[in-house]
Motif scaffolding. Structure first.
Motif, PDB file in Angstrom:
ATOM      1  N   SER B  89       0.832  -1.220   0.000  1.00 56.60           N
ATOM      2  CA  SER B  89       0.000   0.000   0.000  1.00 56.60           C
ATOM      3  C   SER B  89       0.872   1.278   0.000  1.00 56.60           C
ATOM      4  N   VAL B  90       2.062   1.204   0.611  1.00 51.69           N
ATOM      5  CA  VAL B  90       2.937   2.384   0.619  1.00 51.69           C
ATOM      6  C   VAL B  90       3.444   2.676  -0.806  1.00 51.69           C
ATOM      7  N   PHE B  91       3.666   1.599  -1.574  1.00 52.01           N
ATOM      8  CA  PHE B  91       4.070   1.794  -2.971  1.00 52.01           C
ATOM      9  C   PHE B  91       2.954   2.514  -3.741  1.00 52.01           C
ATOM     10  N   HIS B  92       1.712   2.106  -3.487  1.00 48.83           N
ATOM     11  CA  HIS B  92       0.579   2.763  -4.173  1.00 48.83           C
ATOM     12  C   HIS B  92       0.534   4.251  -3.809  1.00 48.83           C
ATOM     13  N   ASN B  97       1.464   9.836  -5.160  1.00 48.47           N
ATOM     14  CA  ASN B  97       2.130  11.103  -4.831  1.00 48.47           C
ATOM     15  C   ASN B  97       3.064  11.547  -5.953  1.00 48.47           C
ATOM     16  N   THR B  98       3.776  10.571  -6.531  1.00 48.08           N
ATOM     17  CA  THR B  98       4.710  10.893  -7.619  1.00 48.08           C
ATOM     18  C   THR B  98       3.953  11.477  -8.809  1.00 48.08           C
ATOM     19  N   LEU B  99       2.790  10.860  -9.108  1.00 49.09           N
ATOM     20  CA  LEU B  99       2.002  11.341 -10.254  1.00 49.09           C
ATOM     21  C   LEU B  99       1.492  12.766  -9.996  1.00 49.09           C
ATOM     22  N   ILE B 100       0.973  12.985  -8.796  1.00 55.28           N
ATOM     23  CA  ILE B 100       0.459  14.331  -8.461  1.00 55.28           C
ATOM     24  C   ILE B 100       1.595  15.347  -8.523  1.00 55.28           C
ATOM     25  N   PHE B 101       2.695  15.007  -7.846  1.00 50.41           N
ATOM     26  CA  PHE B 101       3.848  15.903  -7.770  1.00 50.41           C
ATOM     27  C   PHE B 101       4.382  16.213  -9.176  1.00 50.41           C
ATOM     28  N   ILE B 252      10.149  13.197 -17.007  1.00 52.43           N
ATOM     29  CA  ILE B 252      11.125  12.161 -16.621  1.00 52.43           C
ATOM     30  C   ILE B 252      11.923  12.630 -15.401  1.00 52.43           C
ATOM     31  N   TRP B 253      12.433  13.852 -15.463  1.00 47.71           N
ATOM     32  CA  TRP B 253      13.270  14.357 -14.359  1.00 47.71           C
ATOM     33  C   TRP B 253      12.484  14.457 -13.055  1.00 47.71           C
ATOM     34  N   THR B 254      11.286  15.049 -13.149  1.00 49.24           N
ATOM     35  CA  THR B 254      10.515  15.292 -11.928  1.00 49.24           C
ATOM     36  C   THR B 254      10.048  13.994 -11.284  1.00 49.24           C
ATOM     37  N   SER B 255       9.700  13.016 -12.121  1.00 44.93           N
ATOM     38  CA  SER B 255       9.236  11.745 -11.545  1.00 44.93           C
ATOM     39  C   SER B 255      10.365  11.057 -10.780  1.00 44.93           C
ATOM     40  N   GLN B 256      11.607  11.460 -11.037  1.00 48.90           N
ATOM     41  CA  GLN B 256      12.739  10.830 -10.339  1.00 48.90           C
ATOM     42  C   GLN B 256      13.299  11.717  -9.223  1.00 48.90           C
ATOM     43  N   LEU B 276       8.232   7.583  -5.327  1.00 50.25           N
ATOM     44  CA  LEU B 276       8.830   6.300  -5.704  1.00 50.25           C
ATOM     45  C   LEU B 276      10.326   6.289  -5.385  1.00 50.25           C
ATOM     46  N   SER B 277      10.969   7.444  -5.547  1.00 47.94           N
ATOM     47  CA  SER B 277      12.414   7.521  -5.303  1.00 47.94           C
ATOM     48  C   SER B 277      12.728   7.336  -3.810  1.00 47.94           C
ATOM     49  N   THR B 278      11.974   8.013  -2.925  1.00 46.98           N
ATOM     50  CA  THR B 278      12.255   7.893  -1.488  1.00 46.98           C
ATOM     51  C   THR B 278      11.858   6.495  -0.987  1.00 46.98           C
TER      52      THR B 278
END
Lengths: 411, 319
Positions: B89-92, B97-101, B252-256, B276-278
């Motif tokens: 669930s934390v991955f979800h 969060n990654t998508l929103i951010f 690409i950059w922001t998602s990472q 996803l990175s953290t």
């Protein structure tokens, strides 16, 4: 991130070996050098080299976090430095990897007198780390803020602490009674600022070496923290606050009380010379008469199992743990020595340290996270549950039940 | 009927002087000539192989093993690590969060970059003002992530400047814990990322604006277009290739993004800024679950590759 994970496995520091003339160069990886006065650790190494012709020491120094990553990488690749600075929180995991040398055997081989060591970190009866110096975490109180709030002396019980925290917060709307750092980046606030309340009252978070978070001692300490939170006497921003933020809040007189390392005394004095503050034992539950546990963090030392120069590496450990060197190292780092015979200079010359040394001697050093598996992750998962509780998403019972279940998975 | 006409003579015949083809000598010199191009590109190829291909292949390999690095003899476990990651669930939460951010950051970068670039390109501003604004607007781009994180941690501190200004202006009546409140933390880190990233768009779009032929605007004026219509039908279509390219790179950059999140919130409070990175970093360096971290890294790699695919296709279409 993919590269980072791969590099962890594929890279590391190279082992020092013997040169053509027979000189052995030991690599010593640690985070100590950046935290000591400039050139201090090198000076100690020069003394060691002068006493041990044929052994040279190459210092590999970096911040705590990168040293940790470097040691993990070295352990994985079998290229860990000969001598490594260690945190007790890492030991269990390195033990599983078999990356640390058996210090018990090295001590036996060299007929070392173990009784002079204040403590040893053992896994399954084998010493893997020796705490070189210990940083104890007493309670710091701002004398002026306490006086302004009408509190005549530092609190010694939880009830007195709550009353003092409320009084300080009421006396000035911009000041809070206590500061609690709960950042998930560095979750050591759980160890130093939350579990310390359990240990100070003689409690434990473990039973037979396994998690026991639902016991009365832990429950009571977490209830106490939540009570302080509900009374709004905790400094704002706690959920992302780090240890350095905590020190800054105290240094700038925005908070009346904190639990912190003695190592920060010099920093506080430098940054705010006018600040009047005292040091006391962490308050215990009302009526407690036993020995108070005092949290500590250690600069531990160990030897890599992959080192081809273990005998020479032990000579360096022996040197650092010797009465004279250990006293110097502890004086330089404002910490207490790992050698029971060593006495640092500051104990006689500085009133605060004198008081701290009394607290240290009258209590019991306590840090139950030392030697636990994935210790940092245990703190982080507890931190997450505590944050949910403080945010009103669950109660303390749920916190402790969830944290207990999560912790058990790691054992 | 059979035609009696002859094929017409070509009106013009050009004869190019052609050197007789000499058979190549298969000697050392010829070999050298043929190998020379490979020699020139080999340092890059070797570096890419060692620093990119090898780690990627290793991580993909790790993702199919039980806990590598911490285990001396890891075993093949197939897709187990992927199942664990994808059902966590934390991955979800981290993915959401990654998508929103990412999408909020990219959208705001485009709008702000375009807005500031048009301001700097406006004939209404004098040269001195343009130089001044250019220097001010580009400032965030000059800071490293560490400085940006420290700066904004100070500004957004409950006792920081932002709260002070907002309270004095009567906008808020109590201190807001921007980065440490679950309700505002994701918004706060997204805002910081937007602040840090818009100058890249601004500079690129400004270059694009200066390259639009003036006669297109003159023609539009003759056709009776107003300012908004010129923007919609001349400016935007002319800038479209730049904006699309940059948006894809930015996605690409922001998602990472890792450093900014790690240094401001560490993925907290609770998990509201977990990316996803953290999430991957914590698996590796906090839980020592390097195989799970590898599986998570491969998932990120696949998501990035999808974006990279569209970016490359767009670039090819432009060529």
């Amino acid at each position: 991130m993919a590269a980072a994970v791969a590099m962890t496995a594929s890279c590391g520091t190279s082992n020092a070996g013997k040169s053509a003339d027979g000189t052995v160069t030991l690599e010593f990886a640690q985070w100590w050098e950046p935290e000591l006065p400039k050139g201090a650790l090198r000076t100690l190494m020069d003394t060691f080299e002068a006493k041990n012709p044929g052994i040279k020491v190459k210092l590999l120094s970096g911040p705590y976090a990168s040293t940790k990553e470097q040691v993990i990488a070295g352990a994985a690749a079998g290229t860990m430095s000969d001598v490594v600075g260690l945190d007790g929180a890492w030991i269990n995991d390195f033990s599983k990897q078999g990356s640390l040398a058996d210090l018990s055997a090295l001590m036996k081989d060299s007929k070392y007198d173990e009784s002079q060591l204040a403590s040893q970190v053992k896994i399954d009866g084998t010493t893997l780390m020796i705490p070189a110096v210990n940083f104890v975490y007493p309670m710091f109180t701002n004398d002026d803020l306490l006086a302004k709030a009408g509190v005549s002396k530092p609190p010694s019980t939880r009830t007195e602490f709550t009353a003092a925290a409320v009084a300080i917060s009421k006396a000035d709307s911009n000041v809070k009674g206590w500061v609690l750092p709960l950042s998930q980046e560095a979750p050591n606030g759980i160890q130093n600022d939350v579990m310390s309340w359990v240990w100070a009252s003689g409690g434990s978070m473990l039973k037979d070496g396994k998690p026991d978070l639902t016991n009365d001692a832990v429950h009571s300490a977490v209830d106490f923290v939540q009570d302080l939170w509900n009374k709004k006497v905790v400094s704002p921003g706690a959920l992302t606050m780090k240890e350095q933020d905590k020190v800054e809040e105290f240094t700038n007189a925005r908070v009346g009380m904190m639990i912190d390392s003695l190592a920060h005394i010099k920093l506080i004095r430098e940054n705010n010379p006018k600040l009047k503050f005292s040091i006391s034992a962490i308050p215990a539950v009302d009526g407690f008469t036993g020995k108070r546990g005092i949290p500590y963090a250690a600069w531990g030392i160990g030897i890599a199992d992959n080192s081809p120069n273990k005998a020479e590496a032990w000579k360096l450990v022996d040197f650092l743990m010797s009465e004279e060197t250990n006293a110097k190292l502890s004086s330089l780092s404002n910490s207490f020595p790992g050698n029971t015979k060593a006495v640092p200079d500051f104990v006689d010359s500085d009133e605060l340290f004198k008081k701290a040394f009394e607290i240290y001697k009258s209590g019991t050093p306590a840090n139950e996270f030392v030697g636990l598996p994935v210790a940092e992750q245990l703190m982080r998962s507890f931190d997450e549950e505590l944050q949910k509780t403080l945010s009103g998403q669950q109660n303390v019972d749920t916190l402790l039940t969830n944290a207990q279940a999560t912790w058990m998975k790691s054992f | 009927m059979k035609s009696t006409l002859k094929d017409p003579e070509p009106l013009l015949q050009t004869q190019w002087p052609v050197d007789p083809v000499k058979p190549r000598k298969a000697g050392w010199g010829g070999l050298k000539r043929r190998l020379a191009p490979y020699g020139f590109v080999s340092p890059t190829v070797i570096l890419m192989f060692v620093l990119m291909l090898v780690p990627i292949v290793m991580v993909i390999g790790y993702s199919f093993m039980n806990n590598v690095i911490m285990t001396k003899h890891p075993k093949f476990v197939g897709l187990d690590n992927y199942v664990t990651i994808l059902t966590d669930s934390v991955f979800h939460t981290a993915l959401a969060n990654t998508l929103i951010f990412t999408f909020a950051s990219v959208a705001a970068h485009i709008v702000l970059g375009l807005l500031f670039a048009m301001l700097l390109n406006s004939p209404l501003l004098g040269t001195r003002f343009k130089a001044l604004f250019r220097a001010v607007y580009v400032l965030p781009w000059l800071f490293t992530v560490a400085i940006i994180a420290v700066l904004w941690r100070l500004l957004l501190d409950p006792n920081g400047v932002i709260n002070f200004l907002l309270m004095n202006a009567g906008i808020i009546d109590s201190k807001i814990e921007w980065l440490s409140s679950p309700g505002t933390a994701l918004f706060a880190v997204t805002f910081i990322n937007i602040w840090a990233g818009y100058p890249f768009y601004m500079v690129s779009i400004l270059a694009g604006l200066q390259g639009i032929p003036k006669d297109l605007y003159e023609a539009a004026t003759v056709d009776g277009a107003n300012g908004f219509q010129k923007f919609l039908h001349v400016t935007l279509p002319q800038l479209k290739p730049i904006i699309i390219s940059m948006a894809m790179l930015d996605l690409i950059w922001t998602s990472q993004q890792f450093a900014l999140i790690w240094m401001t919130t560490g993925g907290g409070p609770i998990n509201v800024t977990e990316m996803l990175s953290t999430y991957t970093y914590k698996l590796a360096f906090s839980q020592y679950q390097f195989s799970l971290a590898s599986a998570s890294a491969v998932v990120i790699l696949l998501l990035s590759m999808i974006l990279a695919f569209f970016y490359i296709r767009h670039q090819k279409a432009r060529d």
